[in-house]
Enzyme design. Structure first.
Site, PDB file in Angstrom:
ATOM      1  N   GLU A  32      -1.587  -1.159   0.154  1.00 39.77           N
ATOM      2  CA  GLU A  32      -2.156  -1.873   1.303  1.00 39.77           C
ATOM      3  C   GLU A  32      -2.236  -3.361   0.981  1.00 39.77           C
ATOM      4  O   GLU A  32      -2.700  -3.746  -0.104  1.00 39.77           O
ATOM      5  CB  GLU A  32      -3.542  -1.292   1.581  1.00 39.77           C
ATOM      6  CG  GLU A  32      -3.807  -0.938   3.017  1.00 39.77           C
ATOM      7  CD  GLU A  32      -2.865   0.090   3.633  1.00 39.77           C
ATOM      8  OE1 GLU A  32      -1.824  -0.319   4.189  1.00 39.77           O
ATOM      9  OE2 GLU A  32      -3.180   1.286   3.595  1.00 39.77           O
ATOM     10  N   ASP A  35       2.597  -5.680   1.078  1.00 41.68           N
ATOM     11  CA  ASP A  35       3.928  -5.988   1.658  1.00 41.68           C
ATOM     12  C   ASP A  35       4.192  -7.490   1.742  1.00 41.68           C
ATOM     13  O   ASP A  35       5.251  -7.964   1.329  1.00 41.68           O
ATOM     14  CB  ASP A  35       4.155  -5.276   3.016  1.00 41.68           C
ATOM     15  CG  ASP A  35       3.165  -5.615   4.108  1.00 41.68           C
ATOM     16  OD1 ASP A  35       2.144  -6.302   3.834  1.00 41.68           O
ATOM     17  OD2 ASP A  35       3.407  -5.201   5.266  1.00 41.68           O
ATOM     18  N   GLY A 121      -5.575   0.401  17.736  1.00 41.00           N
ATOM     19  CA  GLY A 121      -6.600  -0.151  16.847  1.00 41.00           C
ATOM     20  C   GLY A 121      -7.076   0.846  15.800  1.00 41.00           C
ATOM     21  O   GLY A 121      -8.148   0.705  15.242  1.00 41.00           O
ATOM     22  N   ALA A 122      -6.252   1.874  15.526  1.00 46.66           N
ATOM     23  CA  ALA A 122      -6.659   2.908  14.576  1.00 46.66           C
ATOM     24  C   ALA A 122      -5.941   2.773  13.241  1.00 46.66           C
ATOM     25  O   ALA A 122      -6.042   3.634  12.379  1.00 46.66           O
ATOM     26  CB  ALA A 122      -6.399   4.288  15.173  1.00 46.66           C
ATOM     27  N   LEU A 124      -2.701   2.796  12.909  1.00 48.22           N
ATOM     28  CA  LEU A 124      -1.483   3.620  12.931  1.00 48.22           C
ATOM     29  C   LEU A 124      -0.294   2.837  13.485  1.00 48.22           C
ATOM     30  O   LEU A 124       0.716   3.410  13.871  1.00 48.22           O
ATOM     31  CB  LEU A 124      -1.716   4.893  13.762  1.00 48.22           C
ATOM     32  CG  LEU A 124      -2.827   5.811  13.242  1.00 48.22           C
ATOM     33  CD1 LEU A 124      -3.010   7.003  14.171  1.00 48.22           C
ATOM     34  CD2 LEU A 124      -2.504   6.301  11.840  1.00 48.22           C
ATOM     35  N   SER A 125      -0.442   1.526  13.544  1.00 44.00           N
ATOM     36  CA  SER A 125       0.656   0.628  13.911  1.00 44.00           C
ATOM     37  C   SER A 125       1.193   0.836  15.320  1.00 44.00           C
ATOM     38  O   SER A 125       2.411   0.851  15.539  1.00 44.00           O
ATOM     39  CB  SER A 125       1.817   0.755  12.927  1.00 44.00           C
ATOM     40  OG  SER A 125       1.522   0.048  11.788  1.00 44.00           O
ATOM     41  N   ASP A 170       5.032  -2.068   8.429  1.00 47.70           N
ATOM     42  CA  ASP A 170       4.866  -1.230   9.616  1.00 47.70           C
ATOM     43  C   ASP A 170       6.190  -1.083  10.364  1.00 47.70           C
ATOM     44  O   ASP A 170       6.590   0.014  10.756  1.00 47.70           O
ATOM     45  CB  ASP A 170       3.819  -1.844  10.562  1.00 47.70           C
ATOM     46  CG  ASP A 170       2.485  -2.053   9.881  1.00 47.70           C
ATOM     47  OD1 ASP A 170       2.307  -1.490   8.780  1.00 47.70           O
ATOM     48  OD2 ASP A 170       1.651  -2.768  10.431  1.00 47.70           O
TER      49      ASP A 170
HETATM   50  C1  GLA Z   1      -1.085  -4.279   8.744  1.00 45.80           C
HETATM   51  C2  GLA Z   1       0.144  -5.181   8.650  1.00 45.80           C
HETATM   52  C3  GLA Z   1       1.087  -4.746   7.517  1.00 45.80           C
HETATM   53  C4  GLA Z   1       0.343  -4.526   6.209  1.00 45.80           C
HETATM   54  C5  GLA Z   1      -0.923  -3.704   6.434  1.00 45.80           C
HETATM   55  C6  GLA Z   1      -1.787  -3.627   5.206  1.00 45.80           C
HETATM   56  O1  GLA Z   1      -0.733  -3.000   9.148  1.00 45.80           O
HETATM   57  O2  GLA Z   1       0.852  -5.189   9.860  1.00 45.80           O
HETATM   58  O3  GLA Z   1       2.121  -5.668   7.371  1.00 45.80           O
HETATM   59  O4  GLA Z   1       0.062  -5.744   5.590  1.00 45.80           O
HETATM   60  O5  GLA Z   1      -1.724  -4.209   7.484  1.00 45.80           O
HETATM   61  O6  GLA Z   1      -1.145  -2.958   4.188  1.00 45.80           O
END
Ligand code: GLA
Length: 386
Positions: A32, A35, A121-122, A124-125, A170
């Site tokens: 986390e 990236d 907002g959870a 999960l992208s 993501d």
């Molecule tokens: C969000 C960002 C990612 C990554 C994560 C944390 O999801 O979009 O690029 O940095 O936070 O790992």
């Protein structure tokens, strides 16, 4: 089914049979905030998705609508200027249409209906799914060839335009996901390999704290990134080859301790350790060592809580409750932080009992109903009906 509904809504309104695109959300096993520091991540695409129905309309307008939260519509001219615009998600499409124009992709007018079941907002992208799925759909309807890596970078640029200086994890996960596999991605050169994450007798479960991370996350997220960049700049004065935290050792960091703020120092320490945790996680998964996987998840969580300071009391509570239960090997907050889900590795045999227990403790202590999802790993963005 969601995709049938989206397709039906499109046909009903536009009387054309649309192209149908599926764009999944993602989980992250570990790695986390590594990236954008050119480190390692271990994400996977999941079955919760956003679906896009699109068809050209022989006009110079792009009409986009959704029933996602409430019925809502935006209308653009082909150059990205808008005819009608009053929704937050419209900002993503606006940014994408502008970038496609800047990069000289020839667009045609089209209609689009989208919707899905990725909780917003959870962690999960949902926004990466929204952006990557839309770019893929635009490529389909405008007959453009845009390689996946370029789609990822355009989607990332759109996030940056809106204000989140995110990395590429993501977008990469949403595009390159593969059923039953996580993606071990090296963000320094975007090389990756697929890794099965199935552990016999165990299940991966998400628990949504139902604390939605909001716009507040953007500035806190960007502050974390700025801390990392400060450390890189400081070390670069002595070691010219250093361009990211990936090039830095614990000794390098120690050598500048007195020159930087304690906060920046501890944040960089977190990133170095988190990269090491991803590598340890890879080994534990390959060895099928569920106990070790659980331990690494917990170490990751408490480092995010105490060092990187991106969790919330509610997420800490979810993880702590799991630590007390026999059969939950480990869990951690997932994603950018400040809300969203925990990912948990649980023994399958008493999983339901344990989930019930965590949800009850959570409700008793916070008054909030959390919810759970079984993780089902799925393929990345693709066209369902062309
Ligand atoms: C969000 C960002 C990612 C990554 C994560 C944390 O999801 O979009 O690029 O940095 O936070 O790992």
């Amino acid at each position: 089914m969601m995709e049938t509904q989206i397709r039906f809504d499109f046909i009903n309104k536009y009387k054309n049979k649309p192209i149908l695109v599926k764009a999944p959300g993602r989980i992250n096993i570990i790695g986390e905030h590594t990236d954008y520091n050119m480190g390692y991540v271990l994400p996977a695409a999941i079955e919760q998705s956003i679906f896009f129905a699109v068809h050209s309309n022989l006009s110079h307008k792009i009409n986009i609508e959704t029933s996602l939260s409430e019925p809502d519509q935006v209308v653009f001219n082909l150059d990205g200027t808008h005819v009608r615009f009053d929704s937050f998600w419209g900002n993503y499409f606006k940014a994408i249409i502008e970038i496609l124009n800047e990069e000289d992709f020839p667009l045609v007018g089209f209609d689009c209906v989208f919707g899905g079941d990725i909780p917003i907002g959870a962690g999960l992208s949902s926004s990466a799914a929204l952006c990557c799925g839309f770019i893929h759909a635009v490529a389909e309807v405008c007959r453009l060839t845009i390689p996946k890596e370029s789609i990822a970078k355009i989607a990332q640029k759109a996030e940056h335009k809106i204000g989140l200086n995110c990395g590429l994890m993501d977008q990469f996960a949403v595009l390159f996901g593969k059923k039953e596999n996580a993606i071990f991605l090296d963000c320094s050169n975007l090389s990756f390999e697929y890794v099965p994450i199935d552990l016999k007798g165990y299940s991966w479960v998400l628990i949504n704290s139902n604390i939605k991370h909001s716009l507040a996350i953007d500035s806190e997220y960007n502050k974390r990134r700025a801390s990392c960049e400060t450390i890189v700049k400081t070390i670069k004065q002595f070691k010219d080859h250093v361009t990211s935290l990936r090039d830095i050792t614990a000794d390098d960091l120690e050598s500048i301790k007195s020159k930087v703020s304690p906060t920046d120092f501890i944040r960089a320490t977190y990133v170095l350790n988190e990269n090491a945790r991803v590598l340890r996680m890879m080994k534990a998964l390959r060895d099928g060592d569920a106990a070790e996987v659980g331990k690494i998840l917990l170490q990751g969580h408490w480092a995010m809580s105490k060092q990187y300071e991106i969790t919330t009391p509610e997420l800490d509570l979810l993880v702590r409750s799991g630590e007390k239960l026999d059969g939950i090997l480990g869990s951690r907050m997932m994603g950018g932080g400040f809300g969203g889900c925990t990912i948990n590795l649980m023994k399958s045999e008493n999983m339901n009992q344990n989930i019930t227990s965590i949800l009850a403790t959570y409700k008793a202590k916070t008054g909030i109903d959390a919810e759970f999802h079984h993780v089902r790993i799925d393929d990345g963005v693709h066209t369902l009906i062309s």
